[in-house]
Design a protein around this motif. Structure first.
Motif, mmCIF file in Angstrom:
data_model
loop_
_atom_site.group_PDB
_atom_site.id
_atom_site.type_symbol
_atom_site.label_atom_id
_atom_site.label_comp_id
_atom_site.label_asym_id
_atom_site.label_seq_id
_atom_site.Cartn_x
_atom_site.Cartn_y
_atom_site.Cartn_z
ATOM 1 N N PHE A 1 0.185 -1.046 -0.043
ATOM 2 C CA PHE A 1 0.309 0.014 -0.140
ATOM 3 C C PHE A 1 0.952 1.177 0.057
ATOM 4 O O PHE A 1 0.572 2.254 -0.858
ATOM 5 C CB PHE A 1 -0.650 0.223 0.814
ATOM 6 C CG PHE A 1 -1.943 -0.220 0.495
ATOM 7 C CD1 PHE A 1 -2.637 -1.408 0.494
ATOM 8 C CD2 PHE A 1 -3.070 0.514 0.912
ATOM 9 C CE1 PHE A 1 -3.835 -1.563 0.487
ATOM 10 C CE2 PHE A 1 -5.028 0.484 0.665
ATOM 11 C CZ PHE A 1 -5.259 -0.325 0.510
ATOM 12 N N ARG A 2 1.773 1.258 0.785
ATOM 13 C CA ARG A 2 2.670 2.471 0.680
ATOM 14 C C ARG A 2 3.382 2.884 -0.102
ATOM 15 O O ARG A 2 3.515 3.537 -0.758
ATOM 16 C CB ARG A 2 4.298 2.169 1.952
ATOM 17 C CG ARG A 2 3.156 2.825 2.907
ATOM 18 C CD ARG A 2 4.290 2.246 4.415
ATOM 19 N NE ARG A 2 5.662 2.923 4.070
ATOM 20 C CZ ARG A 2 5.603 4.230 5.337
ATOM 21 N NH1 ARG A 2 4.846 4.329 5.498
ATOM 22 N NH2 ARG A 2 6.343 5.227 5.349
ATOM 23 N N ALA A 3 4.154 1.833 -0.860
ATOM 24 C CA ALA A 3 4.197 1.735 -2.344
ATOM 25 C C ALA A 3 3.763 2.378 -3.019
ATOM 26 O O ALA A 3 4.146 3.400 -4.151
ATOM 27 C CB ALA A 3 4.873 0.447 -2.926
ATOM 28 N N MET A 4 2.435 1.901 -3.172
ATOM 29 C CA MET A 4 1.923 2.726 -4.312
ATOM 30 C C MET A 4 0.910 3.574 -4.027
ATOM 31 O O MET A 4 0.648 4.769 -5.218
ATOM 32 C CB MET A 4 0.011 1.564 -4.393
ATOM 33 C CG MET A 4 -0.254 1.463 -4.996
ATOM 34 S SD MET A 4 -2.605 0.484 -5.351
ATOM 35 C CE MET A 4 -2.634 0.062 -3.901
ATOM 36 N N LEU A 5 0.800 3.188 -3.120
ATOM 37 C CA LEU A 5 0.160 5.006 -3.015
ATOM 38 C C LEU A 5 1.230 6.607 -2.969
ATOM 39 O O LEU A 5 1.482 7.280 -3.398
ATOM 40 C CB LEU A 5 -0.264 5.469 -1.317
ATOM 41 C CG LEU A 5 -0.861 4.733 -0.628
ATOM 42 C CD1 LEU A 5 -1.103 5.383 0.629
ATOM 43 C CD2 LEU A 5 -1.835 5.480 -1.057
ATOM 44 N N ALA A 6 3.522 5.898 -2.988
ATOM 45 C CA ALA A 6 4.092 7.250 -3.268
ATOM 46 C C ALA A 6 4.104 6.758 -4.430
ATOM 47 O O ALA A 6 4.214 8.110 -4.923
ATOM 48 C CB ALA A 6 5.519 5.798 -2.313
ATOM 49 N N GLU A 7 3.724 5.621 -5.428
ATOM 50 C CA GLU A 7 3.634 5.894 -7.102
ATOM 51 C C GLU A 7 2.195 6.271 -7.147
ATOM 52 O O GLU A 7 2.235 7.993 -8.100
ATOM 53 C CB GLU A 7 3.294 4.306 -6.617
ATOM 54 C CG GLU A 7 3.792 4.413 -8.482
ATOM 55 C CD GLU A 7 3.509 2.904 -9.064
ATOM 56 O OE1 GLU A 7 2.838 2.789 -10.098
ATOM 57 O OE2 GLU A 7 4.330 2.099 -8.376
ATOM 58 N N THR A 8 1.760 6.482 -6.742
ATOM 59 C CA THR A 8 0.181 7.821 -7.354
ATOM 60 C C THR A 8 -0.443 8.903 -6.729
ATOM 61 O O THR A 8 -0.924 9.322 -7.135
ATOM 62 C CB THR A 8 -0.760 6.985 -6.492
ATOM 63 O OG1 THR A 8 -1.197 7.038 -5.402
ATOM 64 C CG2 THR A 8 -1.278 5.613 -8.031
ATOM 65 N N GLY A 9 0.560 9.426 -5.570
ATOM 66 C CA GLY A 9 0.531 10.393 -4.979
ATOM 67 C C GLY A 9 -0.048 10.959 -3.863
ATOM 68 O O GLY A 9 -1.148 11.820 -4.014
ATOM 69 N N ALA A 10 -1.278 9.512 -3.766
ATOM 70 C CA ALA A 10 -2.519 9.531 -3.009
ATOM 71 C C ALA A 10 -1.868 8.852 -1.328
ATOM 72 O O ALA A 10 -0.888 9.436 -1.294
ATOM 73 C CB ALA A 10 -3.184 8.581 -3.103
ATOM 74 N N GLY A 11 -3.134 9.345 -0.822
ATOM 75 C CA GLY A 11 -2.262 8.760 0.537
ATOM 76 C C GLY A 11 -3.568 9.734 1.850
ATOM 77 O O GLY A 11 -3.690 10.737 1.365
ATOM 78 N N PRO A 12 -3.565 9.085 3.074
ATOM 79 C CA PRO A 12 -3.922 9.948 3.563
ATOM 80 C C PRO A 12 -4.247 10.560 4.804
ATOM 81 O O PRO A 12 -5.168 11.856 5.016
ATOM 82 C CB PRO A 12 -4.604 8.281 5.281
ATOM 83 C CG PRO A 12 -3.682 7.934 5.275
ATOM 84 C CD PRO A 12 -3.230 7.823 3.295
ATOM 85 N N HIS A 13 -3.319 11.188 4.094
ATOM 86 C CA HIS A 13 -2.910 12.569 4.843
ATOM 87 C C HIS A 13 -2.965 14.287 3.984
ATOM 88 O O HIS A 13 -3.246 15.317 3.922
ATOM 89 C CB HIS A 13 -1.477 12.751 4.992
ATOM 90 C CG HIS A 13 -0.418 12.707 3.146
ATOM 91 N ND1 HIS A 13 -0.706 11.537 2.587
ATOM 92 C CD2 HIS A 13 0.363 13.688 2.386
ATOM 93 C CE1 HIS A 13 -0.230 11.983 1.164
ATOM 94 N NE2 HIS A 13 0.621 12.684 1.294
#
Length: 190
Positions: A112-124
């Motif tokens: 999940f962390r890798a995918m969020l970093a790649e897509t620029g998404a995240g709970p922040h």
């Protein structure tokens, strides 16, 4: 309904019935009436599938943030923020099963962390967006300029997240609406 949508629906159902650990691709495939191979044709892995459940099937914060942005300078700030807080609380209550399961699975959280970093998404991101909305209200003279907008946004979102998690374990003494109003009133006190 297309195959991808059936798979996402089946994954959401499996997560709610069996938790993240029990939402195996085999169970999802049976529920979606497809093969496991077909799941991987549509999704690179379980992380991507679970993210699709989060983004496409559960209530989202983006529309609520857009509505809050539209209310800047209009209406009662506390009422606008309370309505947003209730939406955030509902969002966290619906996503607790996925979030808790992801946190309890080290390989899944790494994916999940890798995918969020790649897509620029995240709970922040909702916290950052809320902080900017609060700053805009401050510049308009509708919120105390001494309030740290970033801290206030973090506290409001954190309180919503915390309440959603507490509700999994205990019955809470006050209703969500009065709770949200009290939290917002505490944060935006002038």
């Amino acid at each position: 309904m297309g195959t991808r949508e059936r798979i996402i629906d089946a994954a959401e159902q499996a997560i709610h019935e069996f938790g993240i650990a029990g939402a195996t691709t085999r169970r999802i495939a049976v529920q979606a009436a497809c093969s496991e191979a077909l799941i991987y044709k549509h999704f690179a892995g379980k992380e991507e599938l679970f993210l699709a459940v989060l983004l496409e099937r559960l209530p989202a914060l983006a529309p609520a943030l857009a509505e809050l942005r539209q209310s800047v300078g209009k209406g009662d700030v506390a009422a606008n923020l309370t309505a947003f807080a209730l939406t955030a609380l509902r969002f966290y209550a619906r996503t607790v099963a996925i979030g808790g399961g992801v946190l309890g699975d080290p390989p899944l959280i790494a994916g999940f962390r890798a995918m969020l970093a790649e897509t620029g998404a995240g709970p922040h991101l909702p916290i950052l967006a809320l902080a900017e909305i609060l700053r805009t209200e401050q510049r308009g003279g509708r919120l105390d300029p001494a309030i740290d907008a970033g801290a206030a946004a973090s506290m409001l979102m954190g309180a919503c997240f915390h309440r959603a998690n507490l509700a999994c374990f205990v019955s809470l003494p006050d209703d969500d609406e009065s709770w949200a109003g009290t939290v917002v009133a505490t944060l935006v006190r002038r």
